[in-house]
Design a protein around this motif. Structure first.
Motif, PDB file in Angstrom:
ATOM      1  N   SER A 164      36.825  29.978  31.130  1.00  0.00           N
ATOM      2  CA  SER A 164      37.045  31.286  31.756  1.00  0.00           C
ATOM      3  C   SER A 164      36.204  31.466  33.006  1.00  0.00           C
ATOM      4  O   SER A 164      36.381  32.442  33.732  1.00  0.00           O
ATOM      5  CB  SER A 164      36.711  32.404  30.763  1.00  0.00           C
ATOM      6  OG  SER A 164      37.393  32.237  29.538  1.00  0.00           O
ATOM      7  N   PRO A 242      39.504  40.487  32.305  1.00  0.00           N
ATOM      8  CA  PRO A 242      39.144  40.564  33.727  1.00  0.00           C
ATOM      9  C   PRO A 242      39.528  41.918  34.314  1.00  0.00           C
ATOM     10  O   PRO A 242      38.744  42.539  35.019  1.00  0.00           O
ATOM     11  CB  PRO A 242      39.975  39.441  34.354  1.00  0.00           C
ATOM     12  CG  PRO A 242      40.316  38.512  33.241  1.00  0.00           C
ATOM     13  CD  PRO A 242      40.381  39.334  31.997  1.00  0.00           C
TER      14      PRO A 242
ATOM     15  N   ARG B 296      45.774  28.600  35.509  1.00  0.00           N
ATOM     16  CA  ARG B 296      44.329  28.749  35.571  1.00  0.00           C
ATOM     17  C   ARG B 296      43.760  27.945  36.736  1.00  0.00           C
ATOM     18  O   ARG B 296      42.886  28.419  37.473  1.00  0.00           O
ATOM     19  CB  ARG B 296      43.702  28.295  34.251  1.00  0.00           C
ATOM     20  CG  ARG B 296      42.210  28.472  34.161  1.00  0.00           C
ATOM     21  CD  ARG B 296      41.719  28.393  32.734  1.00  0.00           C
ATOM     22  NE  ARG B 296      41.821  27.060  32.162  1.00  0.00           N
ATOM     23  CZ  ARG B 296      40.900  26.099  32.310  1.00  0.00           C
ATOM     24  NH1 ARG B 296      39.808  26.346  33.005  1.00  0.00           N
ATOM     25  NH2 ARG B 296      41.069  24.923  31.747  1.00  0.00           N
ATOM     26  N   GLN B 300      41.689  29.632  39.718  1.00  0.00           N
ATOM     27  CA  GLN B 300      40.265  29.320  39.889  1.00  0.00           C
ATOM     28  C   GLN B 300      39.983  28.470  41.118  1.00  0.00           C
ATOM     29  O   GLN B 300      38.912  28.563  41.702  1.00  0.00           O
ATOM     30  CB  GLN B 300      39.727  28.630  38.623  1.00  0.00           C
ATOM     31  CG  GLN B 300      39.685  29.580  37.423  1.00  0.00           C
ATOM     32  CD  GLN B 300      39.216  28.934  36.134  1.00  0.00           C
ATOM     33  OE1 GLN B 300      39.178  27.722  36.014  1.00  0.00           O
ATOM     34  NE2 GLN B 300      38.881  29.768  35.146  1.00  0.00           N
ATOM     35  N   GLU B 301      40.953  27.621  41.485  1.00  0.00           N
ATOM     36  CA  GLU B 301      40.703  26.724  42.610  1.00  0.00           C
ATOM     37  C   GLU B 301      41.584  27.032  43.800  1.00  0.00           C
ATOM     38  O   GLU B 301      41.314  26.586  44.908  1.00  0.00           O
ATOM     39  CB  GLU B 301      40.917  25.266  42.177  1.00  0.00           C
ATOM     40  CG  GLU B 301      39.902  24.799  41.140  1.00  0.00           C
ATOM     41  CD  GLU B 301      40.414  23.611  40.346  1.00  0.00           C
ATOM     42  OE1 GLU B 301      41.035  22.715  40.929  1.00  0.00           O
ATOM     43  OE2 GLU B 301      40.199  23.601  39.112  1.00  0.00           O
ATOM     44  N   TYR B 436      43.894  35.944  36.912  1.00  0.00           N
ATOM     45  CA  TYR B 436      42.621  36.186  37.589  1.00  0.00           C
ATOM     46  C   TYR B 436      41.773  34.930  37.422  1.00  0.00           C
ATOM     47  O   TYR B 436      42.104  34.062  36.617  1.00  0.00           O
ATOM     48  CB  TYR B 436      41.910  37.394  36.962  1.00  0.00           C
ATOM     49  CG  TYR B 436      42.803  38.612  36.915  1.00  0.00           C
ATOM     50  CD1 TYR B 436      42.940  39.425  38.034  1.00  0.00           C
ATOM     51  CD2 TYR B 436      43.552  38.904  35.781  1.00  0.00           C
ATOM     52  CE1 TYR B 436      43.794  40.521  38.015  1.00  0.00           C
ATOM     53  CE2 TYR B 436      44.404  39.991  35.753  1.00  0.00           C
ATOM     54  CZ  TYR B 436      44.517  40.798  36.876  1.00  0.00           C
ATOM     55  OH  TYR B 436      45.372  41.869  36.859  1.00  0.00           O
ATOM     56  N   GLU B 437      40.671  34.864  38.131  1.00  0.00           N
ATOM     57  CA  GLU B 437      39.801  33.693  37.970  1.00  0.00           C
ATOM     58  C   GLU B 437      39.347  33.545  36.520  1.00  0.00           C
ATOM     59  O   GLU B 437      39.223  32.447  36.020  1.00  0.00           O
ATOM     60  CB  GLU B 437      38.570  33.816  38.875  1.00  0.00           C
ATOM     61  CG  GLU B 437      38.878  33.629  40.342  1.00  0.00           C
ATOM     62  CD  GLU B 437      37.640  33.740  41.195  1.00  0.00           C
ATOM     63  OE1 GLU B 437      37.539  34.735  41.933  1.00  0.00           O
ATOM     64  OE2 GLU B 437      36.775  32.851  41.137  1.00  0.00           O
ATOM     65  N   THR B 438      39.102  34.665  35.853  1.00  0.00           N
ATOM     66  CA  THR B 438      38.489  34.591  34.524  1.00  0.00           C
ATOM     67  C   THR B 438      39.463  34.803  33.376  1.00  0.00           C
ATOM     68  O   THR B 438      39.063  34.690  32.214  1.00  0.00           O
ATOM     69  CB  THR B 438      37.349  35.624  34.398  1.00  0.00           C
ATOM     70  OG1 THR B 438      37.880  36.921  34.684  1.00  0.00           O
ATOM     71  CG2 THR B 438      36.225  35.321  35.375  1.00  0.00           C
TER      72      THR B 438
END
Lengths: 526, 526
Positions: A164, A242, B296, B300-301, B436-438
């Motif tokens: 996460s 989030p 994900r 995230q990237e 979302y990133e998380t």
């Protein structure tokens, strides 16, 4: 941390001859009045707490974590604003806490709040002690005494969820330690405010800190996905996702609350992979207006560098973007620093350079960026040297929407020039260091020759600047917070209904009013 | 808007034969009981408000803006959840307001709130009427009567600040009108939730809406930079800068407040340049786990497409990502839709495709994306047809951190399967459409054969799903909101201290408790 100034005393430096010349020639700064007080000579009020209260505190944390020594009290007196430092140098420790208490767990924090509520002891949550807005000087009136609740023992990285990309920290972790702990996992927060070397994660959250790489990593409040908060009325545990549509976001009520609602005892923070490369470079723009237009283009159309900082003409000439090289470089126009952290720093840099070039920027190469990077945390040291040399020096900041930025810039500058006199005029410098799609921050640095009462001198300037910010439609703080120094301007910004909301929340969570009294929220009925 | 269902009645369609076969063969759905009620036959309570109150309301807005007709009252009864529709089809109008009042200005809204507070008239703020969580059915107990405060007359774009990229709107502007008004300036909000065709900007803010292109344009709460709110205790005017460290962010207390603190009368929204191109395409992943891992990676990237939507195996087989083609396509594995809007859609697409390919995705070309895009707002029409055909069909959603998503997914699925029986088992489908990133959202669609009491049937399923979400650590809503249907689960999620904070704010801003009583906040002492 130097008790009467900033940072590691070993890092303090003499002012370069060029800066001394500047001070003398430009501002007519004379030598300062006599030597500063020593730590031992600081005048403290007697410890007002009865021994029964001290025993009660010790019963919760252990006696070794309740400190009443002269040194501990001096080191927890006020924060690091210029008036704070000037008062300490004058030996004035009148805002010292009676005791410093260091809890070791959430339960101990909750227990301390319960005891203090019952015994009407004011509580000042204390992280790195780096407030520059009077966030650490509680009102004593009506209280048995005041304790500093130092969170230094709550210094652990509790867990890392690499899937996460969330790390859970205790609030007393200092920023360099957080980076070191995360680096072992190949991760980073990317939060590098000027207070980086001393400030804590809990303090960043409580005061809505924003770091020098905010364009790349976001503000600290953007990083917070979860919070645990001990209040005198029980524990808040916020952040199950989030983002959520389950009602108002109460995390956003705790962020920026500066310890008046409760004490943050755990933070769940969004983390990023540590960048493989960092590149900082300089650009020159013909004017502050041209430079801000370029920043706006990057913020609205992208790509956004991780670091983006533009000095106005005065700050550029003085060389303040490069504190280690102040007075020696400078030049005409406006210096912009752009920093890329990645991967993919290179690709992003190519695209950003195209925008900067299109907007009239002249590339200066990596040298100015590297000089900025080396000096990025040294401005507070410079302030100490300037204060010692007889200058009154301080910073203040605001933010607004792009279309309002020129008005805000002019209003603050004129207010400072007006308040500080014209013989000779003070040096008022500005930079933009935080940008958003819809607006940006303005960060001012002021240098003037010290008057006989430099605290009164700065308060005059600060009052004028606060009024100008409110009147020109800016926010009273982009990242310093409210504390005591911005309290009335904040109330004007928020309006009476907004203030009433905060007072209602305060009354519910902290009915005895023990938490950081006098900070953030105007007292009802005054 | 169809009073007893969704949208434009002219767009209603017969179910395709394939879907009828599916319903019969897979679920054993039988023909529905008798015909639905007509608008005229809906049973309404008598108008309980005294004529003096109606006169008072009319004195503020003009008599022509106070409606007590049967049709106006029916059209402002409840929202658009499946239980709402089932009750209306059964002729049950017991939650109808006594009157519908249409203010024409902030001052009229403030005046109405003042009058209603004095006369103890409950007020239900009404935008597009699209709540699916019981956000529009106020408790009558203890009140003289209930009015729907319809914001339809507050339908103007007030100003556009193209430099700051901020547009100021009145709250009653419907989303398609907002896009049309902004398009004249070359701008867009980029907010396209499934309720797009009817919902209003004020409703988006009050309920923290999130659109299908949230990965590109952000959630609606991300777009709000300023709010004006009329409350019974005065006006809140929030948002002097994009971001601020001046205390808690009270905008975030209004966002998601679902009308219980006040009525939003103005919104300052971040806008974007309208995209020059839009490309949507399909990808196939071997499993839901493989697809979520790819999402994900993008979150995230980077780079993040503007639209990112992954159907689980069941939803893929049924073809729900393409409502217009349901039952006819499908296939194995999991269908992912990625949408790029730009410039620079092309560059971003190349980079995103590389990530999707690396993560095991098989490109399906643009056809599945285009089919999704054509049907993006048609699912509510499909629900109407399924309800009419004898199925119980409804959606629900949650969000959580990435590491917790599999647990949350399993818990909700099992709760629905358990609550709805096994002979035959209901169809439970899921997609991820906000990342979302998380973490990410999970959006479930459930189809089961209608029992004799379909309202009770769905309430049984919903209660089980709510409990599963709370127990599995998710948030009770990612974008539908709280209303009445999530109120108790929301209280469990927030904990007693959080609930007490909301109650304190409510008591301060709305001491008479007239605003949307029974919605969002549990009543104290119960």
């Amino acid at each position: 941390m130097l008790w009467s100034g900033w940072g590691d005393p070993a890092k303090a430096r003499e002012l370069p001859a060029k800066v001394r010349e500047l001070l003398h020639d430009l501002l007519g700064v004379r030598a300062p009045r006599g030597p500063a007080a020593t730590l031992e000579s600081v005048r403290l009020p007697p410890v007002g707490l009865p021994s029964s209260s001290l025993d009660g505190l010790a019963a919760i944390t252990g006696a070794e974590h309740v400190l009443t020594s002269h040194e501990a009290r001096v080191r927890h007196t006020r924060g690091k604003s210029t008036p704070d430092l000037l008062r300490m140098r004058a030996g004035d420790g009148s805002d010292a806490p009676d005791a410093v208490v260091l809890p070791g767990s959430h339960e101990e924090v909750a227990g301390l709040l319960g005891l203090c509520a019952r015994e009407r002891i004011a509580v000042v949550p204390f992280g790195g002690g780096t407030s520059v807005v009077g966030g650490l000087a509680a009102s004593r009136a009506g209280f048995t005494g005041v304790i500093a609740l130092d969170l230094a023992r709550l210094d652990r990285l509790r867990s890392v969820d690499a899937e996460s990309m969330v790390a859970e920290f205790e609030p007393g972790v200092r920023a360099p330690d957080a980076e070191r702990l995360l680096a072992a996992h190949g991760l980073t927060l990317g939060h590098f405010p000027q207070s980086f070397e001393y400030a804590t994660l809990g303090g960043f959250a409580a005061a809505r800190s924003s770091g020098q790489a905010s364009a790349g990593y976001g503000r600290f409040d953007d990083m917070v996905v979860g919070l645990t908060v001990a209040t005198p009325s029980g524990t808040l545990d916020l952040g199950r996702a989030p983002k959520s549509a389950a009602g108002p976001d109460l995390r956003q009520l705790v962020l920026g609350s500066e310890g008046v609602f409760g004490v943050i005892t755990s933070l769940r923070l969004r983390v990023r992979r540590a960048p493989a490369e960092r590149i900082y470079e300089g650009w020159r723009f013909a004017s502050f207006a041209a430079g801000t237009a370029a920043m706006r283009a990057l913020a609205q159309e992208g790509p956004l560098p991780a670091v983006l900082r533009l000095s106005d003409e005065t700050e550029t000439v003085i060389g303040l973007a490069k504190p280690d090289a102040i007075g020696s470089s400078g030049g005409s126009g406006c210096l912009l620093i752009a920093g890329y952290e990645g991967p993919p720093a290179a690709g992003r840099r190519v695209a950003a350079r195209a925008v900067l070039t299109r907007m009239g920027g002249e590339p200066l190469g990596e040298e100015p960026g590297e000089v900025w990077e080396r000096g990025r945390f040294s401005a507070p040291y410079l302030r100490d040297s300037l204060l010692a040399a007889g200058a009154t020096v301080e910073t203040l900041e605001t933010a607004g929407f792009w279309a309002n930025l020129p008005r805000l810039y002019d209003a603050v500058r004129l207010s400072l020039l007006g308040a500080l006199g014209t013989a000779p005029p003070p040096l008022v410098m500005c930079h933009v260091s935080h940008v958003y799609e819809t607006g940006a921050s303005l960060y001012f640095t002021v240098v003037a020759p010290q008057e006989d009462d430099p605290v009164a001198q700065w308060e005059r300037a600060k009052t004028a600047a606060n009024a100008a910010i409110v009147e020109a439609g800016g926010t009273i703080s982009h990242h310093h917070g409210v504390g005591r120094d911005h309290r009335e301007a904040y109330a004007a910004e928020l309006g009476p209904v907004g203030v009433a909301v905060l007072q209602a929340v305060k009354a519910r969570l902290d009915p005895a009013g023990i938490l950081n009294p006098g900070v953030l929220i105007p007292v009802p009925g005054r």
